[in-house]
Scaffold this motif. Structure first.
Motif, mmCIF file in Angstrom:
data_model
loop_
_atom_site.group_PDB
_atom_site.id
_atom_site.type_symbol
_atom_site.label_atom_id
_atom_site.label_comp_id
_atom_site.label_asym_id
_atom_site.label_seq_id
_atom_site.Cartn_x
_atom_site.Cartn_y
_atom_site.Cartn_z
ATOM 1 N N MET A 1 0.837 -1.190 0.000
ATOM 2 C CA MET A 1 0.000 0.000 0.000
ATOM 3 C C MET A 1 0.878 1.248 0.000
ATOM 4 S SD MET A 1 -1.451 0.368 3.924
ATOM 5 C CE MET A 1 -1.902 -1.370 4.088
ATOM 6 N N LYS A 2 0.285 2.390 -0.387
ATOM 7 C CA LYS A 2 1.024 3.640 -0.419
ATOM 8 C C LYS A 2 0.986 4.317 0.949
ATOM 9 C CE LYS A 2 1.967 3.555 -4.846
ATOM 10 N NZ LYS A 2 3.359 3.429 -5.328
ATOM 11 N N ALA A 3 2.084 4.961 1.271
ATOM 12 C CA ALA A 3 2.166 5.709 2.524
ATOM 13 C C ALA A 3 3.219 6.792 2.372
ATOM 14 C CB ALA A 3 2.513 4.782 3.688
ATOM 15 N N LYS A 4 3.304 7.665 3.361
ATOM 16 C CA LYS A 4 4.332 8.700 3.366
ATOM 17 C C LYS A 4 5.138 8.612 4.657
ATOM 18 C CE LYS A 4 2.254 12.132 0.293
ATOM 19 N NZ LYS A 4 1.822 13.553 0.147
ATOM 20 N N VAL A 5 6.437 8.854 4.533
ATOM 21 C CA VAL A 5 7.310 8.829 5.707
ATOM 22 C C VAL A 5 7.006 10.056 6.552
ATOM 23 C CG1 VAL A 5 9.684 8.848 6.535
ATOM 24 C CG2 VAL A 5 9.106 7.623 4.422
ATOM 25 N N SER A 6 6.606 9.837 7.804
ATOM 26 C CA SER A 6 6.281 10.957 8.685
ATOM 27 C C SER A 6 7.395 11.268 9.677
ATOM 28 C CB SER A 6 4.968 10.672 9.433
ATOM 29 O OG SER A 6 4.983 9.384 10.034
ATOM 30 N N SER A 7 8.244 10.294 9.955
ATOM 31 C CA SER A 7 9.400 10.544 10.832
ATOM 32 C C SER A 7 10.409 9.427 10.636
ATOM 33 C CB SER A 7 8.988 10.631 12.306
ATOM 34 O OG SER A 7 8.565 9.363 12.792
ATOM 35 N N TYR A 8 11.650 9.730 10.962
ATOM 36 C CA TYR A 8 12.691 8.705 10.891
ATOM 37 C C TYR A 8 13.811 9.069 11.844
ATOM 38 C CZ TYR A 8 16.043 5.342 9.111
ATOM 39 O OH TYR A 8 16.931 4.309 9.020
ATOM 40 N N PRO A 10 17.300 7.504 12.618
ATOM 41 C CA PRO A 10 18.271 6.453 12.298
ATOM 42 C C PRO A 10 19.094 5.999 13.491
ATOM 43 C CG PRO A 10 18.978 8.577 11.421
ATOM 44 C CD PRO A 10 17.570 8.760 11.887
ATOM 45 N N GLN A 11 19.353 6.919 14.440
ATOM 46 C CA GLN A 11 20.157 6.536 15.599
ATOM 47 C C GLN A 11 19.436 5.517 16.474
ATOM 48 O OE1 GLN A 11 19.264 9.792 15.012
ATOM 49 N NE2 GLN A 11 21.099 10.388 13.894
ATOM 50 N N GLN A 12 18.100 5.520 16.437
ATOM 51 C CA GLN A 12 17.334 4.593 17.260
ATOM 52 C C GLN A 12 16.754 3.446 16.439
ATOM 53 O OE1 GLN A 12 14.503 6.749 19.633
ATOM 54 N NE2 GLN A 12 16.032 8.159 20.431
ATOM 55 N N GLY A 13 16.972 3.513 15.107
ATOM 56 C CA GLY A 13 16.627 2.378 14.264
ATOM 57 C C GLY A 13 15.158 2.216 13.916
ATOM 58 N N TYR A 14 14.372 3.305 13.909
ATOM 59 C CA TYR A 14 12.976 3.162 13.536
ATOM 60 C C TYR A 14 12.443 4.456 12.930
ATOM 61 C CZ TYR A 14 11.552 5.990 17.561
ATOM 62 O OH TYR A 14 11.370 7.016 18.447
ATOM 63 N N GLY A 15 11.283 4.362 12.288
ATOM 64 C CA GLY A 15 10.599 5.520 11.734
ATOM 65 C C GLY A 15 9.116 5.233 11.690
ATOM 66 N N THR A 16 8.335 6.202 11.218
ATOM 67 C CA THR A 16 6.893 6.007 11.103
ATOM 68 C C THR A 16 6.427 6.426 9.719
ATOM 69 O OG1 THR A 16 6.440 8.210 12.012
ATOM 70 C CG2 THR A 16 6.480 6.355 13.565
ATOM 71 N N VAL A 17 5.358 5.795 9.262
ATOM 72 C CA VAL A 17 4.728 6.154 8.000
ATOM 73 C C VAL A 17 3.234 6.336 8.236
ATOM 74 C CG1 VAL A 17 6.426 4.987 6.536
ATOM 75 C CG2 VAL A 17 4.448 3.709 7.386
ATOM 76 N N THR A 18 2.618 7.161 7.405
ATOM 77 C CA THR A 18 1.185 7.409 7.504
ATOM 78 C C THR A 18 0.540 7.091 6.162
ATOM 79 O OG1 THR A 18 1.575 9.191 9.096
ATOM 80 C CG2 THR A 18 -0.590 9.113 8.045
ATOM 81 N N THR A 19 -0.515 6.301 6.186
ATOM 82 C CA THR A 19 -1.202 5.901 4.963
ATOM 83 C C THR A 19 -2.231 6.954 4.553
ATOM 84 O OG1 THR A 19 -3.000 4.724 6.073
ATOM 85 C CG2 THR A 19 -0.948 3.498 5.687
ATOM 86 N N GLU A 20 -2.836 6.741 3.388
ATOM 87 C CA GLU A 20 -3.865 7.662 2.901
ATOM 88 C C GLU A 20 -5.077 7.687 3.817
ATOM 89 O OE1 GLU A 20 -4.560 6.100 -0.956
ATOM 90 O OE2 GLU A 20 -2.828 7.131 -1.869
ATOM 91 N N ASN A 21 -5.253 6.628 4.604
ATOM 92 C CA ASN A 21 -6.378 6.564 5.543
ATOM 93 C C ASN A 21 -6.000 7.085 6.928
ATOM 94 O OD1 ASN A 21 -7.994 5.320 3.566
ATOM 95 N ND2 ASN A 21 -7.187 3.296 4.103
ATOM 96 N N ASN A 22 -4.825 7.770 6.986
ATOM 97 C CA ASN A 22 -4.318 8.340 8.242
ATOM 98 C C ASN A 22 -3.994 7.281 9.292
ATOM 99 O OD1 ASN A 22 -4.376 11.104 7.481
ATOM 100 N ND2 ASN A 22 -6.581 11.182 7.876
ATOM 101 N N GLU A 23 -3.660 6.082 8.829
ATOM 102 C CA GLU A 23 -3.190 5.041 9.740
ATOM 103 C C GLU A 23 -1.673 5.166 9.855
ATOM 104 O OE1 GLU A 23 -6.314 1.407 8.978
ATOM 105 O OE2 GLU A 23 -4.756 1.766 7.464
#
Length: 208
Positions: A1-8, A10-23
């Motif tokens: 599915m499509k999503a956009k990177v909302s945060s990343y 790298p020093q802590q090894g994780y990020g977040t993405v948000t989908t078109e449905n705001n998930e």
């Protein structure tokens, strides 16, 4: 599915993405397979497993040329694949020690204080155990010397990366050969907190 990177982070090894449905989903560095770090706001393709975890994530077709525009200092540093995306803030001293062993030939990155000091704490414990084994077996410090030899290179590498993290060249390690003052200088630098700025060795080793 499509999503956009909302945060990343790298020093802590994780990020977040948000989908078109705001998930919102969290992904680990281990799941990111592109050559460069995720660009905040960039469109990505993700796959989510039955447990709601991101199992795959990569740039969409519109971002295929992104890698050619990113400076070398922005390249992603992959996390330890065996950590299964474990966040560094949850590392114990043996996790930090393992990370140094995996990066035993990495003289170009950055290392935070925890990585440096926990490596040497476990190394010292290893030396003590090796000497005890030598005493039991009567092997005349052979086990100790083999242990010291095996830990020399990762110890040197993490020392260089620690200097990089406070914006010092790894060549400053050689001030340790200056009697008294050299050791004091190295101790001060190794106790200094992460420089919050990106330098020629990469981004800060921890989120500051």
């Amino acid at each position: 599915m499509k999503a956009k990177v909302s945060s990343y982070v790298p020093q802590q090894g994780y990020g977040t993405v948000t989908t078109e449905n705001n998930e919102t989903y969290t992904f680990s560095t281990a799941r990111w397979h592109e050559r460069t770090i995720p660009d905040i706001g960039a469109e990505v393709d993700i796959k989510v497993d039955e447990l709601g975890n991101v199992s795959e994530i990569s740039y969409g077709l519109l971002h295929k040329n992104y890698a050619s525009t990113v400076p070398q200092s922005e390249l992603i540093i992959q996390s330890d694949p065996s950590s299964n995306g474990q966040i560094e803030e949850n590392y114990n001293m043996f996790d930090w020690f393992k990370k140094c062993l995996i990066n035993y030939t990495n003289f170009s990155g950055r290392a935070r204080r925890k990585e440096y000091w926990y490596f040497y704490l476990v190394a010292i414990l290893s030396y003590i155990v090796a000497m005890i084994i030598d005493g039991i077996l009567g092997t005349d410090l052979i086990i100790f010397l083999l242990t010291a030899l095996g830990l020399f290179l990762p110890g040197l590498a993490v020392s260089v990366r620690r200097l990089h993290d406070v914006n010092k060249s790894g060549w400053f390690f050689f001030v340790s050969f200056i009697p008294l003052i050299g050791g004091i200088l190295l101790l001060v630098w190794n106790c200094t907190d992460t420089d919050p700025n990106t330098n020629k060795w990469g981004r800060p080793a921890r989120n500051v």
